[in-house]
Design a protein around this motif. Structure first.
Motif, PDB file in Angstrom:
ATOM      1  N   PRO A 187     -39.731  94.044  65.902  1.00 43.41           N
ATOM      2  CA  PRO A 187     -38.739  93.308  65.113  1.00 43.41           C
ATOM      3  C   PRO A 187     -39.365  92.663  63.872  1.00 43.41           C
ATOM      4  O   PRO A 187     -40.558  92.382  63.842  1.00 43.41           O
ATOM      5  CB  PRO A 187     -38.228  92.244  66.083  1.00 43.41           C
ATOM      6  CG  PRO A 187     -39.287  92.106  67.108  1.00 43.41           C
ATOM      7  CD  PRO A 187     -40.000  93.415  67.200  1.00 43.41           C
ATOM      8  N   GLY A 247     -47.466  82.444  74.140  1.00 39.74           N
ATOM      9  CA  GLY A 247     -46.429  82.435  75.179  1.00 39.74           C
ATOM     10  C   GLY A 247     -46.984  82.277  76.585  1.00 39.74           C
ATOM     11  O   GLY A 247     -46.346  81.671  77.450  1.00 39.74           O
ATOM     12  N   MET A 268     -48.083  90.003  67.021  1.00 43.04           N
ATOM     13  CA  MET A 268     -47.636  90.154  68.400  1.00 43.04           C
ATOM     14  C   MET A 268     -48.654  89.572  69.376  1.00 43.04           C
ATOM     15  O   MET A 268     -48.291  88.924  70.368  1.00 43.04           O
ATOM     16  CB  MET A 268     -47.408  91.636  68.720  1.00 43.04           C
ATOM     17  CG  MET A 268     -46.465  92.357  67.765  1.00 43.04           C
ATOM     18  SD  MET A 268     -44.947  91.453  67.383  1.00 43.04           S
ATOM     19  CE  MET A 268     -44.230  91.316  69.009  1.00 43.04           C
ATOM     20  N   THR A 311     -47.988  86.436  71.870  1.00 41.74           N
ATOM     21  CA  THR A 311     -48.104  86.677  73.309  1.00 41.74           C
ATOM     22  C   THR A 311     -49.055  85.681  73.959  1.00 41.74           C
ATOM     23  O   THR A 311     -48.752  85.112  75.014  1.00 41.74           O
ATOM     24  CB  THR A 311     -48.582  88.125  73.556  1.00 41.74           C
ATOM     25  OG1 THR A 311     -47.591  89.006  73.014  1.00 41.74           O
ATOM     26  CG2 THR A 311     -48.751  88.414  75.038  1.00 41.74           C
ATOM     27  N   VAL A 312     -50.191  85.438  73.316  1.00 43.73           N
ATOM     28  CA  VAL A 312     -51.139  84.475  73.887  1.00 43.73           C
ATOM     29  C   VAL A 312     -50.529  83.079  73.881  1.00 43.73           C
ATOM     30  O   VAL A 312     -50.620  82.340  74.860  1.00 43.73           O
ATOM     31  CB  VAL A 312     -52.479  84.520  73.124  1.00 43.73           C
ATOM     32  CG1 VAL A 312     -53.388  83.387  73.572  1.00 43.73           C
ATOM     33  CG2 VAL A 312     -53.154  85.867  73.351  1.00 43.73           C
ATOM     34  N   ILE A 359     -53.827  95.769  76.991  1.00 47.88           N
ATOM     35  CA  ILE A 359     -52.379  95.617  77.076  1.00 47.88           C
ATOM     36  C   ILE A 359     -51.774  96.628  76.095  1.00 47.88           C
ATOM     37  O   ILE A 359     -52.502  97.403  75.472  1.00 47.88           O
ATOM     38  CB  ILE A 359     -51.918  94.164  76.782  1.00 47.88           C
ATOM     39  CG1 ILE A 359     -52.175  93.762  75.331  1.00 47.88           C
ATOM     40  CG2 ILE A 359     -52.647  93.187  77.706  1.00 47.88           C
ATOM     41  CD1 ILE A 359     -51.634  92.367  75.004  1.00 47.88           C
ATOM     42  N   LEU A 360     -50.470  96.650  75.977  1.00 46.00           N
ATOM     43  CA  LEU A 360     -49.851  97.644  75.096  1.00 46.00           C
ATOM     44  C   LEU A 360     -48.549  97.106  74.539  1.00 46.00           C
ATOM     45  O   LEU A 360     -47.649  96.766  75.298  1.00 46.00           O
ATOM     46  CB  LEU A 360     -49.602  98.949  75.868  1.00 46.00           C
ATOM     47  CG  LEU A 360     -49.035 100.118  75.068  1.00 46.00           C
ATOM     48  CD1 LEU A 360     -49.987 100.558  73.965  1.00 46.00           C
ATOM     49  CD2 LEU A 360     -48.715 101.285  75.988  1.00 46.00           C
ATOM     50  N   PHE A 361     -48.476  97.036  73.229  1.00 46.63           N
ATOM     51  CA  PHE A 361     -47.257  96.588  72.574  1.00 46.63           C
ATOM     52  C   PHE A 361     -46.409  97.775  72.155  1.00 46.63           C
ATOM     53  O   PHE A 361     -46.932  98.890  72.022  1.00 46.63           O
ATOM     54  CB  PHE A 361     -47.596  95.751  71.336  1.00 46.63           C
ATOM     55  CG  PHE A 361     -48.004  94.362  71.676  1.00 46.63           C
ATOM     56  CD1 PHE A 361     -47.044  93.427  72.022  1.00 46.63           C
ATOM     57  CD2 PHE A 361     -49.334  93.984  71.691  1.00 46.63           C
ATOM     58  CE1 PHE A 361     -47.411  92.139  72.377  1.00 46.63           C
ATOM     59  CE2 PHE A 361     -49.712  92.710  72.042  1.00 46.63           C
ATOM     60  CZ  PHE A 361     -48.741  91.782  72.381  1.00 46.63           C
ATOM     61  N   PRO A 362     -45.132  97.542  71.879  1.00 45.40           N
ATOM     62  CA  PRO A 362     -44.359  98.622  71.266  1.00 45.40           C
ATOM     63  C   PRO A 362     -44.900  98.903  69.863  1.00 45.40           C
ATOM     64  O   PRO A 362     -45.521  98.042  69.240  1.00 45.40           O
ATOM     65  CB  PRO A 362     -42.938  98.052  71.175  1.00 45.40           C
ATOM     66  CG  PRO A 362     -42.906  96.835  72.030  1.00 45.40           C
ATOM     67  CD  PRO A 362     -44.323  96.329  72.106  1.00 45.40           C
ATOM     68  N   ALA A 363     -44.667 100.125  69.391  1.00 49.23           N
ATOM     69  CA  ALA A 363     -44.949 100.427  67.987  1.00 49.23           C
ATOM     70  C   ALA A 363     -43.771  99.975  67.127  1.00 49.23           C
ATOM     71  O   ALA A 363     -43.930  99.628  65.964  1.00 49.23           O
ATOM     72  CB  ALA A 363     -45.192 101.920  67.811  1.00 49.23           C
TER      73      ALA A 363
END
Lengths: 580, 580
Positions: A78, A122, A115, A119-120, A71-75
């Motif tokens: 928040p 969620g 993150m 995510t998991v 998967i890919l998160f933003p760098a």
């Protein structure tokens, strides 16, 4: 594919860059693989990017092979989740922080535990959804105090980070071992020489955290290993071999002496050896008490004293690891002035304990060991102060320096020390992040189960430098086939149009067979071309030179330096046989 | 490869997310392709990342095919180069700025013209090194005022940006056309419906900047086109069809009237039609003078008046494009108070020009046109004020709104308008950045030649949303084969163990033939599985259901909705024939 050097965006440099200290940094710049953009910030030119992508692909393959899902998160992230885990502050100056146009706080991700956990939590809600391994290959950001050695320690760097999620400890152990084995396969495919070392001592259990260190003189990590048993550990993680305790019976009484002006270990030892104590005293017989202050995250500074044998220094890295997440600082004269019971140069266990200072000792200070140490008055020391009889410390701490020749904690022999570069880390996180975010799922019995996690990282961009560092020679880079920007480097070293046409034809033949060819079709001299070929480091070099007239080309092995002539007519087959 | 849904990190949602307005945003969330992390920040879950990588690979292939060489810059960049080009300030709030631990300024790259120019200047020094096309596929950062529609307009987004470097205009034109054609091939492969529109008017020449807009009702860009001639332009770039000027002879004198309380166009038109002027007056006969202030980068605010026919509004986007890089703001009552000669509601060209206010008019205000407009006194207007005779404006400006039915600038017919999403931009930058950094190389004649550049962008992550937006139907997503996360979605809709085994066998057969299979092996009901299959949008769905007992499976075309039974025994071949 055929890449023509006449068209390739590449300029090699004859001289080492002024600020470069390590070989990989010098060579990657000189060979035009990377260019500096700012401190710890590098751009990847075509050759460097090809190597980087090949390393990335190998890592991705092995992660997929153990069931990892990418998967890919933003760098850009928040603040809130990092506030929840306190890492927003704990990261200190290393975290790049910024604000958006509405003055909301953001950070550039240094790692993504928060993150992934969120995510998991969620997406998943049942024990049936586990085990789960997620990973990403992404730019990370750390504002290093001393970015160094080019891409070896950058401030923006590519990392593979993965996280395992399980409902029980067995699941976590499986995921940990799957990663450990995947990492071994990855580093084998990358032809890296490395050791696996324990990365934490004591509390978390021996196998809960291990580092993969590439063997390198220029590494920032020091590790030790025992040749006999194979034990290996990061210096921060070395567990002291603890001597047996000694019965108190028959031990002499503790006696306080006027020792004159003896505020240092050296002066104290000199005094002891002139005082007719009936034995020869060395620094190892003295107990040095080092004063510092410690602050837990969000807490106040508190005094801490550490007692170590006088022949050893306190190792700040080991101390830091032992105290983490608390921070520490040595105390200064102003601090001493605040505590008049601290007689600098004459501090002893009894004074510390009587005044409520937290006092931790080196594990060698076992019951029954007798020490020469401070007597809490200027000019006085005590001899034969026995641990466990005359004082009882608040605990032990792994803070004393580790030395070559120290016994291995498994008792198998002496430790030897070496330097390495951290290339991977596997870590049984446990429930730290799941606790922070209350990441529970429904268990088989209908009751909530808290998830347990592992985190696993590989420095992808750093690997480019590590391979360059381990494989280069005095002529330039040398790339293992698996990561080389090209399979074969064909050098046209003959101005004859027929030789030139023949070389181009050879490149085309190789291309048709799936070989990735770099063709040096420039008008430069053979000497310049050979130097560049050695610098660039493609593992196989084919020279179409003077021999062409006699129907031969030369095949060079960049690693061994071996050269041999092969018939031009069968060159394609010979090259193919050599490179595969 | 076979991906089992029982193991895939995926949870589909039944309901639309509350804040989602456009279909692609709703569906990409519901189908578990992306998840929000913050405003304009999204994480890519396994299915979304697969689509993103496939789009990226197609773009990379076509860029390589035109000789583009891939490199990669950091996203974190030092301030200095952006200071040199003034973009550090010009970007305003859209630029993410931050400081490192030493208080040095950095930014997150919004585009990389500066870095590419500096890099080429650093490596190359001769005309022989050109032409050159460099590109990267990289995360970009823009602090959008209104991030919207999910990944359609994010604040961190993946972009392919390329730059061409040439020593003359012909070279630039070649690179521009090579990109234009590569973009057409890319968008054809991605099955996107799009138009190419002019993106700048006038000064730079018609073909110097074009945008690729994906046709979409939810697009933020409005463009117009002329069905007859094929002319198409972004609204910002539309050139007004200019009427012929009118000889002054025989035109009536300008006359000032007492018009009472008539500060708006509507009240003025009412007055005119009741004043027995001998004609019917519409808003188009009036000249509306709009006051604003303008500030060039680094300069002070200055007054600017714009005269447009009273039936048209000033279009702020067109105005912004016309004034760029200057910024503008409407003036408020406090500003009016500072300039007593401005009589709000009665402002006329003569008063503006007499008081030195810069005055630009719509291109329709040609010499000889007669206007009803303000007379610079409260309650007074002037009738038959003739442009070129009674006043001469400081110039014209393309700021009035463009309307459907307006004549095409090429005279071929009326314009129709539509909405689109910008997916690509090709732009002949010329020497702007080369001038900023004095990027010269040695020419063939031994004299320095300044480089000329083009810049070319494609929104990679945005394409995922654009394809979803154009291709979805009421049931869910529909992916063209080239970008679909899987080739075939095999749904096990029969609890019989034999059917289950058969489906698994079928998936394995397809896998052996190189087909990427998603296998729904969950225990969920057939209804849930069908709904998910429609939502996820894999173009071919194979249902192993009730028909299994009769030796058939069902093959569904997700695009047409067609279903047909195929014999289980020959299912592999039939599926292969259908999908390829």
């Amino acid at each position: 594919m055929i890449t023509r050097m006449s068209e390739l965006f590449l300029r090699t440099l004859r001289d080492d860059p002024a600020d470069a200290e390590v070989a990989s940094h010098k060579l990657l710049i000189r060979a035009g693989y990377v260019r500096p953009v700012g401190p710890g910030l590098y751009s990847w030119l075509p050759l460097g990017l090809k190597v980087l992508r090949k390393i990335e692909a190998i890592i991705r393959e092995e992660m997929n092979a153990i069931g990892g899902q990418e998967i890919l998160f933003p760098a850009l992230l928040p603040r809130a989740p990092y506030e929840t885990t306190a890492r927003w502050t704990e990261y200190g100056d290393t975290l790049f922080r910024l604000q958006d146009r509405r003055d909301n706080d953001y950070l550039l991700g240094p790692t993504h535990e928060e993150m992934f956990t969120l995510t998991v939590k969620g997406e998943y809600s049942s024990y049936k959804d586990f085990p789960l391994i997620l990973f990403q290959i992404q730019n990370k950001y750390r504002d290093e105090a001393r970015p160094r050695a080019g891409i070896l320690r950058g401030r923006e760097f590519l990392m593979k980070d993965s996280y395992s999620f399980d409902i029980d400890d067995d699941g976590l152990k499986n995921a940990y071992h799957a990663h450990r084995e995947a990492y071994q396969r990855i580093f084998a495919r990358l032809a890296v020489r490395y050791v696996i070392v324990s990365a934490v001592s004591g509390a978390m259990g021996g196998s809960a955290s291990e580092e993969f260190l590439a063997e390198s003189e220029v590494g920032e990590d020091t590790y030790v290993r025992c040749v006999e048993s194979g034990y290996a550990a990061n210096v921060e993680a070395v567990i002291t071999a603890v001597p047996e305790s000694i019965p108190f019976e028959g031990l002499p009484e503790a006696t306080v002496y006027e020792t004159g002006n003896t505020p240092t270990i050296a002066t104290l030892v000199d005094w002891a050896n002139s005082a007719e104590l009936g034995r020869t005293v060395t620094a190892a017989d003295t107990l040095k008490n080092v004063l510092m202050k410690v602050r837990a995250p969000g807490g106040d500074w508190e005094l801490l004293a550490i007692g170590v044998p006088g022949d050893r220094e306190v190792d700040e890295k080991r101390l830091g690891a032992a105290l983490e997440p608390a921070e520490f600082a040595m105390i200064d004269d102003a601090d001493f002035a605040k505590y008049p019971f601290l007689k600098k140069g004459y501090i002893g266990p009894k004074g510390l304990l009587a005044n409520g200072v937290r006092y931790l000792v080196d594990p060698r200070v076992v019951d029954g060991t007798a020490w020469i140490t401070g007597a809490d008055e200027i000019g006085k020391h005590v001899v034969d102060l026995v641990a466990g009889r005359d004082f009882v410390a608040d605990g032990t701490i792994e803070a004393a320096e580790v030395r070559e020749g120290d016994p291995s904690p498994d008792g198998a022999g002496p430790l030897v020390s070496a330097r390495g570069i951290e290339i991977g880390h596997v870590f049984q996180l446990g429930r730290k992040y799941a606790d922070a975010f209350s990441a529970d799922v429904l268990g088989e019995d209908g009751k909530p189960v808290r998830l347990t996690m592992g985190s696993y990282g590989i420095g992808v961009s750093r690997m480019v430098a590590v391979i360059a560092e381990q494989q280069h020679d005095e002529l330039g880079l040398r790339w293992p086939s698996a990561v080389s920007p090209f399979d074969v480097h064909v050098v046209i070293a003959n101005k004859d149009p027929e030789a030139r046409a023949g070389a181009t034809e050879l490149a085309a033949d190789l291309d048709r067979l799936g070989v990735d060819v770099l063709l040096d079709d420039r008008t430069a001299s053979p000497g310049v071309k050979f130097k560049d070929a050695e610098l660039l480091g493609v593992p196989w070099i084919v020279v179409v030179g003077r021999g062409w007239a006699d129907g031969v080309v030369e095949l060079r092995d960049r690693f061994s330096g071996d050269k041999r002539d092969v018939a031009a007519a069968s060159a394609t087959e010979e090259i193919l046989a050599a490179i595969r």
